[in-house]
Design a protein around this motif. Structure first.
Motif, PDB file in Angstrom:
ATOM      1  N   SER A 152       0.840  -1.188   0.000  1.00  0.00           N
ATOM      2  CA  SER A 152       0.000   0.000   0.000  1.00  0.00           C
ATOM      3  C   SER A 152       0.874   1.236   0.000  1.00  0.00           C
ATOM      4  O   SER A 152       1.819   1.331   0.784  1.00  0.00           O
ATOM      5  CB  SER A 152      -0.905   0.011   1.236  1.00  0.00           C
ATOM      6  OG  SER A 152      -1.669   1.200   1.275  1.00  0.00           O
ATOM      7  N   SER A 153       0.541   2.168  -0.847  1.00  0.00           N
ATOM      8  CA  SER A 153       1.228   3.456  -0.834  1.00  0.00           C
ATOM      9  C   SER A 153       0.862   4.198   0.440  1.00  0.00           C
ATOM     10  O   SER A 153      -0.251   4.074   0.955  1.00  0.00           O
ATOM     11  CB  SER A 153       0.783   4.258  -2.059  1.00  0.00           C
ATOM     12  OG  SER A 153       1.115   5.610  -1.919  1.00  0.00           O
ATOM     13  N   ASN A 175       1.934 -14.232   9.020  1.00  0.00           N
ATOM     14  CA  ASN A 175       3.312 -14.337   8.529  1.00  0.00           C
ATOM     15  C   ASN A 175       3.413 -14.038   7.023  1.00  0.00           C
ATOM     16  O   ASN A 175       4.072 -14.755   6.272  1.00  0.00           O
ATOM     17  CB  ASN A 175       3.898 -15.723   8.852  1.00  0.00           C
ATOM     18  CG  ASN A 175       5.408 -15.701   8.788  1.00  0.00           C
ATOM     19  OD1 ASN A 175       6.044 -14.679   9.005  1.00  0.00           O
ATOM     20  ND2 ASN A 175       5.989 -16.844   8.454  1.00  0.00           N
ATOM     21  N   ARG A 176       2.738 -12.963   6.621  1.00  0.00           N
ATOM     22  CA  ARG A 176       2.790 -12.492   5.240  1.00  0.00           C
ATOM     23  C   ARG A 176       3.568 -11.180   5.220  1.00  0.00           C
ATOM     24  O   ARG A 176       3.726 -10.513   6.240  1.00  0.00           O
ATOM     25  CB  ARG A 176       1.389 -12.250   4.669  1.00  0.00           C
ATOM     26  CG  ARG A 176       0.388 -13.368   4.911  1.00  0.00           C
ATOM     27  CD  ARG A 176       0.620 -14.590   4.030  1.00  0.00           C
ATOM     28  NE  ARG A 176      -0.194 -15.723   4.430  1.00  0.00           N
ATOM     29  CZ  ARG A 176      -1.469 -15.906   4.114  1.00  0.00           C
ATOM     30  NH1 ARG A 176      -2.099 -15.014   3.384  1.00  0.00           N
ATOM     31  NH2 ARG A 176      -2.109 -16.970   4.523  1.00  0.00           N
ATOM     32  N   ILE A 177       3.987 -10.769   4.055  1.00  0.00           N
ATOM     33  CA  ILE A 177       4.727  -9.511   3.913  1.00  0.00           C
ATOM     34  C   ILE A 177       3.748  -8.376   3.655  1.00  0.00           C
ATOM     35  O   ILE A 177       2.894  -8.469   2.771  1.00  0.00           O
ATOM     36  CB  ILE A 177       5.739  -9.600   2.750  1.00  0.00           C
ATOM     37  CG1 ILE A 177       6.790 -10.665   3.054  1.00  0.00           C
ATOM     38  CG2 ILE A 177       6.386  -8.238   2.498  1.00  0.00           C
ATOM     39  CD1 ILE A 177       7.669 -10.993   1.864  1.00  0.00           C
ATOM     40  N   PHE A 178       3.894  -7.308   4.439  1.00  0.00           N
ATOM     41  CA  PHE A 178       3.158  -6.070   4.184  1.00  0.00           C
ATOM     42  C   PHE A 178       4.195  -4.985   3.939  1.00  0.00           C
ATOM     43  O   PHE A 178       5.087  -4.771   4.763  1.00  0.00           O
ATOM     44  CB  PHE A 178       2.270  -5.673   5.368  1.00  0.00           C
ATOM     45  CG  PHE A 178       1.544  -4.364   5.136  1.00  0.00           C
ATOM     46  CD1 PHE A 178       0.411  -4.323   4.341  1.00  0.00           C
ATOM     47  CD2 PHE A 178       2.006  -3.184   5.696  1.00  0.00           C
ATOM     48  CE1 PHE A 178      -0.252  -3.128   4.104  1.00  0.00           C
ATOM     49  CE2 PHE A 178       1.355  -1.983   5.466  1.00  0.00           C
ATOM     50  CZ  PHE A 178       0.215  -1.952   4.670  1.00  0.00           C
ATOM     51  N   ALA A 179       4.090  -4.320   2.809  1.00  0.00           N
ATOM     52  CA  ALA A 179       5.041  -3.255   2.463  1.00  0.00           C
ATOM     53  C   ALA A 179       4.277  -1.961   2.215  1.00  0.00           C
ATOM     54  O   ALA A 179       3.154  -1.977   1.712  1.00  0.00           O
ATOM     55  CB  ALA A 179       5.831  -3.640   1.213  1.00  0.00           C
ATOM     56  N   THR A 180       4.913  -0.879   2.588  1.00  0.00           N
ATOM     57  CA  THR A 180       4.350   0.439   2.313  1.00  0.00           C
ATOM     58  C   THR A 180       5.503   1.375   2.007  1.00  0.00           C
ATOM     59  O   THR A 180       6.667   0.975   2.060  1.00  0.00           O
ATOM     60  CB  THR A 180       3.493   0.947   3.490  1.00  0.00           C
ATOM     61  OG1 THR A 180       2.778   2.127   3.076  1.00  0.00           O
ATOM     62  CG2 THR A 180       4.337   1.249   4.713  1.00  0.00           C
ATOM     63  N   ASN A 181       5.168   2.599   1.653  1.00  0.00           N
ATOM     64  CA  ASN A 181       6.194   3.623   1.484  1.00  0.00           C
ATOM     65  C   ASN A 181       5.706   4.904   2.138  1.00  0.00           C
ATOM     66  O   ASN A 181       4.562   4.983   2.572  1.00  0.00           O
ATOM     67  CB  ASN A 181       6.558   3.817   0.006  1.00  0.00           C
ATOM     68  CG  ASN A 181       5.419   4.385  -0.804  1.00  0.00           C
ATOM     69  OD1 ASN A 181       4.595   5.141  -0.314  1.00  0.00           O
ATOM     70  ND2 ASN A 181       5.360   4.020  -2.075  1.00  0.00           N
ATOM     71  N   LEU A 182       6.562   5.872   2.203  1.00  0.00           N
ATOM     72  CA  LEU A 182       6.201   7.121   2.873  1.00  0.00           C
ATOM     73  C   LEU A 182       5.517   8.103   1.934  1.00  0.00           C
ATOM     74  O   LEU A 182       4.874   9.043   2.375  1.00  0.00           O
ATOM     75  CB  LEU A 182       7.448   7.749   3.509  1.00  0.00           C
ATOM     76  CG  LEU A 182       8.161   6.839   4.509  1.00  0.00           C
ATOM     77  CD1 LEU A 182       9.389   7.526   5.064  1.00  0.00           C
ATOM     78  CD2 LEU A 182       7.232   6.401   5.623  1.00  0.00           C
TER      79      LEU A 182
END
Length: 197
Positions: A152-153, A175-182
């Motif tokens: 998610s952005s 145990n899944r990967i969650f990625a975001t950015n600033l």
């Protein structure tokens, strides 16, 4: 955010008419709203599935080719632009799960290309109308159950912090990967607490 890019090669005069600068990106003001229809009627436009996260998902699908499944969740209006957006994303191999808003128009981004420069004018519309209730639906819960990576952005925090936290918590619990950015400095300034959550 869920945006339909309306892209066209245009002349400098269109930038002047709408007081736009080359190499710039802005949010649409009322004076810019006629721009979208003018581009569609006066120029050869390309419709492209856009928005920071949807672009990232399209790139991931391109990299994976047929080896992986990529899906996107967002909000569109119940209008022609929403149909064009769905078609464009699906053409790129992205499985879309859009919440349709009956009142707000689909978010659009005018992409005015002049030579090697482009000017972007975003009218967020329904992209700002995503509702947490959509995350709770059986459709999205089934999608989450099959997810190995969720992205998610940071911009999405301006729309639905509870939705982003729900997905992040699901990923942590399973145990899944969650990625975001600033995304932008104001995200850290105004949504720092949500980022820390």
């Amino acid at each position: 955010k869920t945006l339909l890019d309306i892209s066209a090669n245009v002349g400098e005069e269109l930038l002047v008419k709408y007081e736009l600068l080359p190499g710039n990106a802005i949010l649409a003001e009322p004076k810019h709203l006629p721009l979208y229809a003018e581009m569609e009627t006066s120029y050869k436009v390309d419709y492209i599935a856009g928005g920071a996260t949807q672009n990232s998902i399209r790139a991931a699908k391109w990299m994976l080719q047929e080896a992986g499944r990529c899906a996107f969740v967002g909000c569109v209006g119940r209008d022609e632009h929403g149909k064009y957006l769905r078609e464009a994303a699906e053409k790129d191999g992205v499985e879309v799960h859009y919440l349709e808003d009956a009142e707000a128009p689909t978010g659009t981004c005018a992409v005015l290309v002049v030579g090697k420069e482009r000017s972007l004018v975003a009218n967020l519309g329904a992209a700002n109308c995503y509702k947490y209730e959509h995350v709770e639906t059986a459709e999205i819960q089934a999608l989450l159950a099959e997810t190995s990576v969720a992205y998610s952005s940071g911009f999405f925090l301006t729309v639905s912090v509870p939705s982003a936290l729900h997905v992040a918590k699901f990923c942590a619990d399973h145990n899944r990967i969650f990625a975001t950015n600033l995304s932008a400095p104001f995200i850290v300034e105004f949504f720092g607490e949500a980022l820390h959550s």
